[in-house]
Write a protein that holds these residues in place. Structure first.
Motif, short mmCIF file in Angstrom:
data_model
loop_
_atom_site.label_atom_id
_atom_site.label_comp_id
_atom_site.label_asym_id
_atom_site.label_seq_id
_atom_site.Cartn_x
_atom_site.Cartn_y
_atom_site.Cartn_z
N VAL A 137 1.11 -0.85 0.15
CA VAL A 137 -0.16 0.11 -0.16
C VAL A 137 1.13 0.82 -0.12
O VAL A 137 1.91 1.37 1.33
CB VAL A 137 -0.65 0.58 1.35
CG1 VAL A 137 -1.72 1.31 1.05
CG2 VAL A 137 -2.30 -1.38 0.66
N ALA A 170 1.33 7.83 -5.92
CA ALA A 170 0.61 6.69 -6.89
C ALA A 170 1.44 6.22 -6.95
O ALA A 170 2.66 6.33 -8.14
CB ALA A 170 -0.31 7.16 -7.76
N PRO A 203 -2.41 0.29 -4.74
CA PRO A 203 -3.53 0.84 -3.77
C PRO A 203 -2.44 2.42 -3.03
O PRO A 203 -1.50 2.07 -2.43
CB PRO A 203 -4.65 -0.37 -2.99
CG PRO A 203 -3.50 -0.49 -2.51
CD PRO A 203 -3.13 -1.27 -3.60
N THR A 204 -2.78 3.34 -3.18
CA THR A 204 -2.65 4.16 -3.50
C THR A 204 -3.52 5.16 -2.60
O THR A 204 -4.59 5.70 -2.40
CB THR A 204 -2.01 5.15 -4.23
OG1 THR A 204 -0.79 4.56 -4.86
CG2 THR A 204 -1.16 6.74 -3.49
N LEU A 233 -5.82 -1.21 5.48
CA LEU A 233 -6.25 -1.54 3.87
C LEU A 233 -4.95 -2.94 3.54
O LEU A 233 -5.15 -4.03 2.64
CB LEU A 233 -5.64 -0.44 3.20
CG LEU A 233 -5.90 -0.51 1.09
CD1 LEU A 233 -7.55 -0.80 1.23
CD2 LEU A 233 -5.67 0.40 0.60
N GLU A 274 -10.85 -6.79 -1.68
CA GLU A 274 -10.77 -5.96 -2.44
C GLU A 274 -10.65 -4.68 -2.28
O GLU A 274 -11.80 -3.88 -2.38
CB GLU A 274 -12.05 -6.57 -3.59
CG GLU A 274 -11.18 -6.05 -5.25
CD GLU A 274 -9.86 -7.03 -5.19
OE1 GLU A 274 -9.40 -5.64 -5.53
OE2 GLU A 274 -9.78 -7.94 -4.91
N PRO A 275 -9.47 -4.52 -2.25
CA PRO A 275 -9.66 -2.23 -2.39
C PRO A 275 -9.49 -1.79 -3.30
O PRO A 275 -9.35 -2.42 -4.36
CB PRO A 275 -7.80 -2.76 -1.60
CG PRO A 275 -7.60 -3.87 -1.81
CD PRO A 275 -8.48 -5.04 -2.45
N ALA A 276 -9.84 -0.67 -2.85
CA ALA A 276 -10.14 0.50 -3.97
C ALA A 276 -8.29 0.03 -4.49
O ALA A 276 -7.89 0.42 -3.90
CB ALA A 276 -10.52 1.81 -3.11
N ARG A 277 -8.29 1.56 -5.16
CA ARG A 277 -6.89 1.38 -6.52
C ARG A 277 -6.28 2.97 -5.81
O ARG A 277 -5.16 2.63 -6.32
CB ARG A 277 -7.22 1.26 -7.90
CG ARG A 277 -7.51 0.21 -8.58
CD ARG A 277 -5.81 -1.02 -8.50
NE ARG A 277 -6.37 -1.73 -7.64
CZ ARG A 277 -4.69 -2.96 -7.19
NH1 ARG A 277 -4.50 -2.54 -7.34
NH2 ARG A 277 -5.47 -3.70 -6.43
N ARG A 278 -7.32 3.53 -5.63
CA ARG A 278 -6.51 4.73 -5.37
C ARG A 278 -8.15 5.72 -4.19
O ARG A 278 -9.14 5.56 -4.59
CB ARG A 278 -6.31 6.08 -6.02
CG ARG A 278 -6.16 7.96 -5.66
CD ARG A 278 -5.00 7.14 -5.98
NE ARG A 278 -4.35 9.30 -5.54
CZ ARG A 278 -3.87 10.03 -5.65
NH1 ARG A 278 -2.48 9.39 -6.46
NH2 ARG A 278 -4.00 11.50 -4.78
N THR A 279 -6.99 5.81 -2.48
CA THR A 279 -8.44 6.50 -1.91
C THR A 279 -8.23 7.51 -1.82
O THR A 279 -6.92 8.45 -1.34
CB THR A 279 -8.06 5.59 -0.25
OG1 THR A 279 -8.32 4.16 -0.98
CG2 THR A 279 -9.43 6.10 0.77
#
Lengths: 336, 336
Positions: free
Chosen positions: B143, B148, B153-154, B303, B313-318
């Protein structure tokens, strides 16, 4: 993927020699170690450290315990430890917990009990007798920075002497109305340091027959908390001291920022001295006694490594280096 | 000394169940896990983690990579990560190295290659393509905070939008002569953030047909370096802007300290805005866009744990949370 056999073949040594060279588990000549290491790099081979650890009993990991990271003193120590260990291929496991917090309890019951390290650097640790016994029972070398722990080599300041010197500096300039700005425990700063510093101040004042005045900074000894406290105790011109001995530079800087905002001239109306040599000391022209926490981190780490590797009989207490730096935050009082 | 057999007996379970409960290597009910854990605590039993690690392939360790510790933003992230992992019994191995340093090379060749961790939190990491490939080849969850990274995921800020908003805040007050105070890479701050922020400033100025003026802070974006730079570029009253958009709060605070020392009134003669919500922002009455790096450390860790444990399943950018806080460092220009 390459294995130890490939590394041994490329280096022209036996598998067991290659293994010893890579894990530190037995004698290998420097030349052989270098050949094996070069071969491992060329092949991208890194030994499984769980297996190495079971085989050698060494983890090549150092435990570093600090109450906070996000303060100049503690952050600098962490950086000094990192700078020393990274080039030697050690890992640092960091444990951050303030005294009195929940996480502080699992320090002993979980983190230290697992013994996933070859030695411990404890910064501003305040163990009680039961904690000290648990620390000793772990059976790993320990070095302390800040607080002196029984039976443990400690790198620290002579806080009484240092605070006496900076208090005498104000007295020599002609100040008689000098307040110590510090705190009453518990704080997140090393309480013992603060206590020792207030003793040094008291001694200097007593030596000259001057009245002792303590101004407390509630909660922590940060710039912001000292600023808030100073905004209150500097407000009344009648009771305002002409000199302030701050428990540390962050307190001194908080006092200076508050004074400037209130239109109180430093040093004409108020002299301020600190202890630390904080990154911001020069910007605020602060007279202070410098210490060098990054160097303390480096020194403590070297001492610990010598204990782990059995190369040295370390001293039991090492005085950290300090230096008085006189800048423009101190001057004779107006009345003098 | 107690062994796993003693723990199993006290908990009333089989040795293999006790082992699974303590190592996380297979299904055990919550109730059983608690009974075994209580029994282990009562007996002072802690499993050998080298053996656990070989058996389960898990290290219960997280790798945390930061360029610095001794800065507000990085220190707060480290504390957020620690606060999240300590109660879960994870260790944190900390790796501190600035981009371009020698230690930065051994990050990939030694520290990461050893894989002594279950996952990685990378703060302000600037990998080149080769580094990114090496990172991917490690085969552990990653993470990122700040920058990014491709495929990772960032958790970060929309720096362009934020800087546009604070620049527009000054424009709305009537300022037309607004300088951006930042730096030209390389610095020890996340260069990409600074670059994005200067773009946001340019966009806002261009939107309103105003002239772009960049003032560079040499070396690093610290309070002290910004103070030194401001002491120079604020000196000539003729070329002095009426508004400053600082690349971060530390730069803004350095500018305010310099202005006060030079007798330039903030905000009457100079409005200053920052980005960060630094601990000192309120003390300097700084208008700023707050971010919350401690919370970012907590979020990124959660995360990562969900990725390690396969629960999400994590989001790709938070997008990290931010908030504009208007204080007394900004006002209409005198001429308006």
């Amino acid at each position: 993927m390459s294995g130890i056999a490939d590394v041994a073949r490329l280096a022209g040594v036996s598998k067991s020699t290659a293994s010893r060279a890579l894990t530190g588990g037995g004698y290998v000549s420097d030349d052989t170690r270098r050949r094996v290491s070069d071969a491992a790099s060329a092949l991208g081979y890194v030994p499984s450290t769980s297996a190495v650890s079971l085989a050698t009993g060494r983890t090549r990991t150092i435990a570093l315990i600090v109450p906070k990271v996000n303060r100049w003193y503690f952050g600098a120590i962490v950086e000094g430890v990192e700078q020393t260990l990274i080039p030697r291929g050690y890992d640092v496991t960091l444990y951050v917990a303030e005294p009195g917090s929940n996480d502080r309890e699992s320090l002993y019951s979980t983190y230290l009990a697992r013994k996933r390290f070859d030695g411990i650097i404890a910064v501003a640790l305040e163990p009680d007798d039961a904690d000290l016994e648990r620390l000793a029972n772990i059976g790993k070398p320990v070095v302390s920075i800040g607080n002196a722990l029984s039976g443990v080599p400690t790198l620290g300041l002579d806080n009484v002497a240092i605070t006496r010197i900076i208090t005498q500096h104000l007295i020599a300039l002609g100040h008689t109305d000098i307040a110590f700005v510090g705190s009453t425990p518990p704080t997140d700063a090393p309480a013992k340091d603060v206590d020792e510093r207030s003793i040094g101040y008291r001694k200097a004042m007593n030596d000259h027959g001057l009245a002792v005045r303590i101004r407390s900074v509630p909660s922590t000894l940060t710039i912001t908390d000292a600023y808030a406290a100073a905004a209150s105790f500097l407000a009344d011109a009648g009771s305002r001291p002409t000199g302030v001995v701050a428990a540390c530079d962050e307190v001194a800087i908080g006092v200076i920022i508050a004074a400037r905002r209130m239109g109180i001239s430093v040093p004409t109306e108020l002299s301020v001295v600190g202890i630390d040599g904080h990154d911001y000391a020069e910007m605020f022209s602060l007279t202070t006694v410098e210490q060098y926490p990054l160097d303390q981190g480096v020194e403590a780490t070297r001492l610990l490594l010598s204990m782990i590797e059995g190369t040295d009989e370390p001293a039991r207490r090492t005085e950290a280096v300090t230096r008085l730096v006189v800048r423009a935050s101190t001057a004779p009082p107006r009345s003098a």
